[in-house]
Design a protein around this motif. Structure first.
Motif, mmCIF file in Angstrom:
data_model
loop_
_atom_site.group_PDB
_atom_site.id
_atom_site.type_symbol
_atom_site.label_atom_id
_atom_site.label_comp_id
_atom_site.label_asym_id
_atom_site.label_seq_id
_atom_site.Cartn_x
_atom_site.Cartn_y
_atom_site.Cartn_z
ATOM 1 N N ASN A 105 0.859 -1.169 0.000
ATOM 2 C CA ASN A 105 0.000 0.000 0.000
ATOM 3 C C ASN A 105 0.906 1.233 0.000
ATOM 4 N N LEU A 106 0.383 2.360 -0.464
ATOM 5 C CA LEU A 106 1.243 3.519 -0.667
ATOM 6 C C LEU A 106 0.728 4.765 0.038
ATOM 7 N N VAL A 107 1.648 5.517 0.601
ATOM 8 C CA VAL A 107 1.395 6.889 1.036
ATOM 9 C C VAL A 107 2.497 7.733 0.407
ATOM 10 N N VAL A 108 2.088 8.654 -0.462
ATOM 11 C CA VAL A 108 3.053 9.479 -1.198
ATOM 12 C C VAL A 108 2.759 10.944 -0.885
ATOM 13 N N PRO A 109 3.444 11.510 0.107
ATOM 14 C CA PRO A 109 3.121 12.879 0.525
ATOM 15 C C PRO A 109 3.707 13.941 -0.393
ATOM 16 N N ASP A 110 3.028 15.078 -0.431
ATOM 17 C CA ASP A 110 3.631 16.324 -0.898
ATOM 18 C C ASP A 110 4.295 16.953 0.321
ATOM 19 N N LEU A 111 5.596 17.131 0.289
ATOM 20 C CA LEU A 111 6.258 17.767 1.421
ATOM 21 C C LEU A 111 5.770 19.205 1.581
ATOM 22 N N ARG A 112 5.955 19.748 2.771
ATOM 23 C CA ARG A 112 5.478 21.104 3.038
ATOM 24 C C ARG A 112 6.010 22.078 1.982
ATOM 25 N N ALA A 113 5.132 22.957 1.532
ATOM 26 C CA ALA A 113 5.417 23.955 0.494
ATOM 27 C C ALA A 113 5.616 23.348 -0.883
ATOM 28 N N HIS A 114 5.223 22.098 -1.046
ATOM 29 C CA HIS A 114 5.283 21.438 -2.351
ATOM 30 C C HIS A 114 3.901 20.877 -2.693
ATOM 31 N N GLY A 115 3.628 20.766 -3.989
ATOM 32 C CA GLY A 115 2.366 20.168 -4.408
ATOM 33 C C GLY A 115 1.173 20.867 -3.777
ATOM 34 N N LYS A 116 0.313 20.081 -3.143
ATOM 35 C CA LYS A 116 -0.895 20.620 -2.531
ATOM 36 C C LYS A 116 -0.758 20.845 -1.024
ATOM 37 N N SER A 117 0.452 20.714 -0.506
ATOM 38 C CA SER A 117 0.680 20.948 0.924
ATOM 39 C C SER A 117 0.999 22.409 1.196
ATOM 40 N N GLU A 118 0.514 22.903 2.316
ATOM 41 C CA GLU A 118 0.802 24.278 2.710
ATOM 42 C C GLU A 118 2.241 24.415 3.188
ATOM 43 N N GLY A 119 2.702 25.663 3.239
ATOM 44 C CA GLY A 119 4.032 25.937 3.760
ATOM 45 C C GLY A 119 4.629 27.188 3.153
ATOM 46 N N ASN A 120 5.368 27.928 3.983
ATOM 47 C CA ASN A 120 5.983 29.180 3.540
ATOM 48 C C ASN A 120 7.477 29.037 3.271
ATOM 49 N N TYR A 121 8.014 27.847 3.455
ATOM 50 C CA TYR A 121 9.434 27.625 3.218
ATOM 51 C C TYR A 121 9.667 26.170 2.875
ATOM 52 N N ILE A 122 10.776 25.912 2.208
ATOM 53 C CA ILE A 122 11.184 24.544 1.906
ATOM 54 C C ILE A 122 11.997 24.021 3.086
ATOM 55 N N GLY A 123 11.584 22.896 3.632
ATOM 56 C CA GLY A 123 12.198 22.390 4.857
ATOM 57 C C GLY A 123 13.486 21.620 4.658
ATOM 58 N N MET A 124 13.839 21.305 3.419
ATOM 59 C CA MET A 124 15.060 20.567 3.105
ATOM 60 C C MET A 124 15.147 19.234 3.860
ATOM 61 N N GLY A 125 13.985 18.728 4.298
ATOM 62 C CA GLY A 125 13.930 17.454 4.986
ATOM 63 C C GLY A 125 13.847 17.556 6.495
ATOM 64 N N TRP A 126 14.219 18.713 7.050
ATOM 65 C CA TRP A 126 14.349 18.788 8.509
ATOM 66 C C TRP A 126 12.994 18.806 9.215
ATOM 67 N N HIS A 127 12.164 19.801 8.955
ATOM 68 C CA HIS A 127 10.826 19.777 9.537
ATOM 69 C C HIS A 127 9.958 18.712 8.865
#
Length: 318
Positions: free
Chosen positions: A125-147
């Motif tokens: 089974n799959l879960v394929v997230p949009d990371l924060r500030a990417h795709g349809k996810s909210e966010g004001n900055y790119i987390g570079m993996g940390w948050h």
């Protein structure tokens, strides 16, 4: 004499103020260039475009819309109140196997369609997230993996809430690989059985230091330090703390580390750094002739054969 001394001191002070102001203006530009999601073009070297191109490579290239056509869309709130989005695909027959598949820098979940299809064909089974500030996810900055590492763990916990018998593997490419490595140092539920990272960087600091040199021919000091400070103020993390290499030192789950030996965007040398830092049960795959995020397309049989054997050993048959 005193008047001359005052003039010299004043001139030096003005020069220092202007120099510091100039450094921070350049650092702010670098922040907007690399961390501000409003600039979603490929940045740094030409090799960076390989991230998005290769994520749609492989067997599923014939139907890059497979994930979109076969998934449902789910949302959840992050620990800091962002609305995050993911694509989910369930096997037609009940399966306790789950893969959380994480995309790269300035990509999105849909660009992982080829990888998703491969895991689905192996019974996951799959879960394929949009990371924060990417795709349809909210966010004001790119987390570079940390948050993002905490977001990935929250998606993982959402799986376990629905199925306590779940067997979960975390998989990521490029920034997604750094994300799963960063997540690996956190306390993980026992349902997480393994992680697989493909061409992740050792730390944000090391990656940006390399890019300042190769893309701009600029020294890391003091520009990187200033950009890190600005990121800390505006995004709540700094480049030094966002370290995959420090996180994998705490990793207890089995791990597979993958890298192409022609990767210049995330240097091939970073493979041994993260691999050697991990004290868990581990395997390493070097794909000869593969540039950044191109291992799955350069030698798909070796790539997916190695992953399948690793999963059979640590996830599927356990």
């Amino acid at each position: 004499m005193k008047k001359r001394t005052k003039i010299i001191i004043s001139t030096v002070l003005v020069f220092i103020v202007l120099a510091v102001a100039g450094i921070f203006l350049v650092a702010l530009y670098l922040y907007n260039f690399a961390i501000n999601p409003k600039n979603m073009k490929d940045v740094f070297t030409k090799d960076s475009t390989a991230v998005s191109r290769s994520e749609t490579s492989g067997k599923a290239k014939e139907n890059p819309d497979w994930l979109k056509e076969n998934s449902t869309e789910e949302y959840m709130n992050s620990n800091d109140g962002l609305k995050l989005h993911a694509y989910q695909v369930q096997q037609k027959k009940k399966s306790d196997l789950y893969a959380v598949i994480v995309h790269g820098y300035k990509g999105n979940g849909l660009k992982m369609s080829s990888y998703a299809k491969r895991f689905y064909d192996m019974g996951f089974n799959l879960v394929v997230p949009d990371l924060r500030a990417h795709g349809k996810s909210e966010g004001n900055y790119i987390g570079m993996g940390w948050h993002d590492r905490l977001d990935v763990l929250k998606w993982t916990n959402s799986i376990i809430e629905k199925n306590e018998n779940a067997k979960v593997v975390l998989f990521g490419v490029s920034m997604g690989a750094a994300t799963v490595m960063m997540a690996s140092g956190e306390k993980m539920p026992q349902q997480v059985k393994a992680i697989i990272e493909d061409c992740g960087y050792t730390s944000v600091e090391a990656e940006f230091k390399k890019e300042l040199k190769t893309a701009f021919n600029l020294p890391s000091f003091p520009l990187l330090n200033a950009a890190s400070l600005i990121t800390d103020i505006k995004a709540g993390y700094n480049f030094k703390e966002a370290s995959a290499i420090n996180q994998v030192k705490k990793l207890k789950k089995p791990a597979l580390f993958i890298h192409g030996d022609k990767d210049t965007f995330v240097p091939f040398s970073m493979l041994d750094e993260v691999y050697n830092a991990a004290s868990c049960e581990k395997e390493k795959l070097v794909v000869k002739g593969a540039g950044h995020a191109k291992s799955s397309s350069v030698d798909p049989d070796l790539y997916w054969g190695t992953i399948k054997n690793f999963l059979n050993k640590h996830v599927t048959n356990n």
